[in-house]
Design an enzyme around this catalytic site. Sequence first.
Site, PDB file in Angstrom:
ATOM      1  N   GLU A 109       0.939  -1.075   0.023  1.00 20.10           N
ATOM      2  CA  GLU A 109      -0.044   0.016   0.013  1.00 20.10           C
ATOM      3  C   GLU A 109       0.869   1.127  -0.018  1.00 20.10           C
ATOM      4  O   GLU A 109       1.804   1.279   0.554  1.00 20.10           O
ATOM      5  CB  GLU A 109      -1.081   0.071   1.291  1.00 20.10           C
ATOM      6  CG  GLU A 109      -0.206  -0.242   2.527  1.00 20.10           C
ATOM      7  CD  GLU A 109      -1.350  -0.774   3.539  1.00 20.10           C
ATOM      8  OE1 GLU A 109      -1.524  -0.169   4.551  1.00 20.10           O
ATOM      9  OE2 GLU A 109      -2.385  -1.737   3.241  1.00 20.10           O
ATOM     10  N   TYR A 121       6.179   1.102  -8.673  1.00 16.98           N
ATOM     11  CA  TYR A 121       5.532  -0.229  -8.677  1.00 16.98           C
ATOM     12  C   TYR A 121       4.864  -0.713 -10.073  1.00 16.98           C
ATOM     13  O   TYR A 121       4.847  -1.677 -10.288  1.00 16.98           O
ATOM     14  CB  TYR A 121       4.550  -0.065  -7.561  1.00 16.98           C
ATOM     15  CG  TYR A 121       5.069   0.264  -6.104  1.00 16.98           C
ATOM     16  CD1 TYR A 121       6.331  -0.254  -5.705  1.00 16.98           C
ATOM     17  CD2 TYR A 121       4.678   1.131  -5.227  1.00 16.98           C
ATOM     18  CE1 TYR A 121       6.841  -0.075  -4.418  1.00 16.98           C
ATOM     19  CE2 TYR A 121       4.926   1.435  -3.988  1.00 16.98           C
ATOM     20  CZ  TYR A 121       6.319   0.832  -3.692  1.00 16.98           C
ATOM     21  OH  TYR A 121       6.770   1.143  -2.504  1.00 16.98           O
TER      22      TYR A 121
END
Length: 153
Positions: A109, A121
Amino acid sequence: MDALTKIHVRPMIEQDLDVVAAIEQASYATPWSREHFRDEISASYSWPLVAVDEGSVVGYLCLMCLFEEAQVLNVAVSPTLRGRGIARLLLERAVVLAREKGAKRLLLEVRASNSAAISLYERIGFGRTGIRSRYYDHTEDAVLMEKPLKEIP
Ligand SMILES: CC(C)(COP(=O)(O)OP(=O)(O)OC[C@H]1O[C@@H](n2cnc3c(N)ncnc32)[C@H](O)[C@@H]1OP(=O)(O)O)[C@@H](O)C(=O)NCCC(=O)NCCS
C-alpha cells in the site's frame, strides 16, 4: 561499467541499522524507529534487504512473507542516489524471494500522493486493486497494489 552493475542486494544485518535509520529519517515524515528495523531482522516471516554500493548501504526494502501472500512493508533509497534504478533492483530481488518463499502474490500500500513510488510499482508489474480511504493520518488515501507471482515454468 554501468553504475548499477556494481550495486548488490543482500539481507539486512544489525550493522546496517544506523545507515538504514538515517535513510528512513530522510525519507518519511513519520519514520520507522531503529528498533522496528531490528525487529524485521529477527522476525521469522520477515526478509529485510539492503542495496550496497562499494560497501555502503544506499537503500533497503522490507518484505514480509506469510503463506501465499507477501507484502512490501517499506522501501527507500538514499535521497542523493535516487533515480538510478536502486529501488527497482530491490523490488526485483523481493519478487524473486517472495516466489522462493511460496507466495502467490505480492501486495503493498502506498500514499495516493506518492507518484514516484506508484510509477515504480507499476513499472515492476503491480496493478491497483483498491483504495483504503483516508488511511494515512485520517487524511490521505492508501492505494492498494498487487503483483501476481506466476509460476516460472
Ligand atoms: C520511491 C523510491 C523508493 C524510488 O527509488 P529510486 O531508486 O529513485 O527508484 P528507481 O530509480 O529504481 O526508479 C524505478 C522507476 O520508478 C519510477 N520513479 C522513480 N522515481 C520517480 C520519480 N521521482 N518520478 C516518477 N517516477 C519515478 C520510474 O518509473 C522509474 O523507472 P525509469 O527510471 O525506468 O523511468 C524513492 O523515491 C524513495 O526512497 N522515496 C522515499 C520513500 C518512499 O516514498 N518509499 C515508498 C513508500 S510506499
